[in-house]
Design an enzyme around this catalytic site. Structure first.
Site, short mmCIF file in Angstrom:
data_model
loop_
_atom_site.label_atom_id
_atom_site.label_comp_id
_atom_site.label_asym_id
_atom_site.label_seq_id
_atom_site.Cartn_x
_atom_site.Cartn_y
_atom_site.Cartn_z
N ARG A 1 0.71 -1.23 0.05
CA ARG A 1 0.04 -0.04 0.13
C ARG A 1 0.80 1.21 0.05
NH1 ARG A 1 -2.22 1.48 3.77
NH2 ARG A 1 -1.31 0.17 5.46
N LYS B 1 -8.31 -3.05 0.40
CA LYS B 1 -8.37 -2.13 1.73
C LYS B 1 -9.35 -0.84 1.24
CE LYS B 1 -5.97 -4.33 4.53
NZ LYS B 1 -6.65 -5.13 5.58
N HIS C 1 -10.73 -4.87 11.96
CA HIS C 1 -9.53 -5.31 11.29
C HIS C 1 -9.19 -6.46 12.20
CE1 HIS C 1 -5.42 -4.82 9.32
NE2 HIS C 1 -6.34 -5.70 8.54
N SER D 1 0.99 -6.82 12.26
CA SER D 1 1.64 -7.75 11.39
C SER D 1 2.85 -8.11 12.33
CB SER D 1 2.40 -7.17 10.33
OG SER D 1 3.28 -7.95 9.65
N LYS E 1 -1.55 -13.39 14.25
CA LYS E 1 -3.23 -13.35 14.11
C LYS E 1 -3.52 -14.38 12.97
CE LYS E 1 -4.63 -9.59 11.80
NZ LYS E 1 -5.65 -10.04 10.67
N THR E 2 -2.87 -14.61 11.86
CA THR E 2 -3.18 -15.54 10.91
C THR E 2 -3.02 -16.91 11.45
OG1 THR E 2 -2.91 -14.05 9.11
CG2 THR E 2 -2.86 -16.34 8.71
N ASP F 1 -9.28 -11.14 8.09
CA ASP F 1 -9.02 -9.87 8.12
C ASP F 1 -10.07 -8.78 8.13
OD1 ASP F 1 -6.70 -8.55 7.61
OD2 ASP F 1 -7.61 -7.72 5.68
N ARG G 1 2.44 -11.82 -1.66
CA ARG G 1 1.05 -12.13 -1.07
C ARG G 1 0.37 -13.03 -2.13
NH1 ARG G 1 -1.45 -9.72 3.69
NH2 ARG G 1 -0.01 -8.10 4.23
#
Length: 525
Positions: A53, A196, A215, A233, A237-238, A252, A316
């Protein structure tokens, strides 16, 4: 798949290929030189200069609709309405010069009571495939044709802005107009800008309907007990939400309404750097035909090298949620029993787990804390504090107090348990102590989501103003009190006070925050 009239862009007689299948979009992308096939059939593209981004190029149009609602500043930068209209005309005219254009008509939001019909116009077939993966598909072409989009994204990476004329900061721009209900994306091929942008739109629209937008990732067990995982990050979390024993609602973006939890998306956009089948089998196996992969290096046989960061660390893969074996479809869950705020505290002073009351939860939700490690960025030689409002500051157009208020109301109404879980360091800071073992963090998360920490006695931490459980199944009790794991107790006290002061200083910028939330933070007096 059908031909779509682009007269809504003022392009009479111009047609676009709409809601094409993955096979068609993959073939188009390959024939147009947009990417290459991997050995598993995924299309791999290189996004060029923009591999992530571009926050300095993101704007919101300042007009009578947005002016009194948006929290303006360095994150939500205002853009002149007249400049937007001029740029809109230039970009749509550019679309008219393209030999082929791709359109997706679909939805954001799995709960039909709060679903946003959207339209995305793409210059690139590979980006349109990504959009098809990440958002929610209509059932068939007839439904797609009937969709009346409430927001339109126009993504044309080949159009480069002229900052002096267009009012942008560079050749790239991501501009949201809530009045015109349009997002313009110019100059960047990074697919995350599309994803996003719609998230930002949902974060603006849904809180006005008393829906908390978040989020976070979400999963649920066989009995319908739902858990939410917030974290920046590197916090896990994932990894922690991708539990084969629990169904994945989404990884997400979610909303929390009076109906329960719902995913905004129909897919996942997972990081690929250092991806291994053994450690993350669901993600690894999801990278197959239909998946769009960004900036991963392929060998001569099309085999990805996920350890190669030649183009970026931010490699990604965008794939459909249905590619995950334990995905919950439709991606809807009940009201959460458990909320977990993940932080990777590289200073080693936060406990592995702490119980939070409503106001403490609101404080840590707004703070969105983790820490950067030495060596992760140029010039970072020691751990640094990182705060991101509501764990998603770049995508939150409204004042933080509105999101905090909604969280507090939901906690009160649905009586969920909230925990702060530190996946970072124990026994000292980064370089002295060691990373808290993943098996212990998994045990903490398992106990929390199963309700096994609800009645455990706690010790109050006077400095951080939190409650630390004295025991947790599967975790040595001596590890739960962080000071006990440090050899140098004085060094712990100093480091803890320094971090607590950072929390307090960061919170001063929220000048509309209720005093009860401020008082729920660390006590450094």
């Amino acid at each position: 798949m059908y031909d779509c009239d682009l007269s809504f862009l003022g392009l009479d007689g111009k047609k676009a290929l709409a809601n094409a299948k993955a096979s068609v979009l993959t073939e188009k992308a390959l024939s147009r030189g947009e990417g290459h096939l991997s050995d598993t059939g995924a299309i791999v593209v290189n996004t060029g200069k923009y591999t992530g981004r571009s926050p300095k190029d993101r704007f919101i149009v300042d007009d009578e609709v947005s002016h009194d609602k948006v929290a303006w500043g360095s994150i939500n930068m205002p853009f002149d309405e007249d400049k937007f209209e001029a740029l809109y005309k230039k970009m749509t005219a550019y679309v008219g010069t393209l030999d082929e254009v791709y359109v997706f008509n679909g939805y954001a939001g799995a709960d039909k009571d709060y679903q946003l019909p959207i339209r995305v116009v793409n210059q690139y077939a590979s980006q349109n495939l990504f959009v098809r993966n990440l958002f929610i598909d209509p059932e068939d072409d007839e439904e797609a044709k009937k969709i009346d989009p409430q927001f339109t994204v126009i993504a044309v990476p080949g159009f480069h802005c002229d900052p002096e004329v267009d009012g942008t900061n560079s050749e790239a721009a991501i501009i949201i107009s809530f009045k015109k209900r349009v997002v313009l994306i110019a100059g960047s091929r990074y697919c995350g800008e599309i994803k996003k942008s719609i998230f930002s739109v949902m974060n603006y629209l849904l809180p006005q309907k008393d829906v908390l937008t978040m989020h976070c990732s979400a999963n649920m067990d066989d009995d319908g007990r739902t858990a939410l995982f917030f974290g920046l990050s590197g916090t896990g979390k994932t990894t922690l939400s991708a539990n084969p024993e629990r169904g994945l609602i989404g990884d997400d973006e979610h909303g929390w309404s009076d109906n329960g939890i719902f995913n905004f998306e129909g897919g996942c956009f997972a990081k690929c750097i250092d991806l291994e089948e053994e450690s993350e089998p669901e993600i690894y196996r999801a990278i197959r035909f239909g998946t769009v992969v960004e900036n991963v290096v392929l060998d001569e046989n099309g085999k990805p090298d996920y350890s190669d960061d030649k183009y970026t660390q931010n490699t990604r893969a965008g794939y459909q949620l249905s590619y995950i074996p334990n995905a919950v479809i439709p991606s809807i869950g009940g009201h959460p029993n458990t909320i977990i705020f993940l932080t990777a505290d590289a200073f080693g002073v936060l406990p592995p787990v702490a119980k939070l009351n409503k106001y403490q939860a609101m404080f840590h939700f707004v703070s969105g804390y983790t820490s950067k490690l030495a060596g992760t960025e140029r010039g970072v030689t020691e751990p640094q504090t990182t705060f991101s409002t509501c764990f998603g500051e770049p995508f939150m157009p409204l004042p933080a107090s509105r999101y905090a208020e909604l969280l507090g109301e939901k906690i009160d109404q649905y009586h969920c348990n909230v925990y702060l879980v530190n996946t970072g360091w124990s026994g000292g800071p980064y370089g002295v102590g060691s990373r808290f073992k993943l098996k212990y963090t998994r045990a903490i998360v398992s106990a929390a989501t199963a309700g096994k920490l609800e009645d455990v006695p706690t010790v109050h931490d006077d400095l951080f103003n939190i409650e630390i459980p004295t025991s947790c199944p599967g975790v040595p009790s001596e590890l739960l009190m962080p000071k006990n794991t440090w050899e140098d107790k004085e060094a712990y006290d100093k480091t803890a006070k320094d971090l607590a002061a950072h929390f307090v200083d960061n919170f001063k910028k929220y000048d509309t925050m209720p005093q009860e939330i401020i008082d729920a933070g660390p006590n450094i007096k």
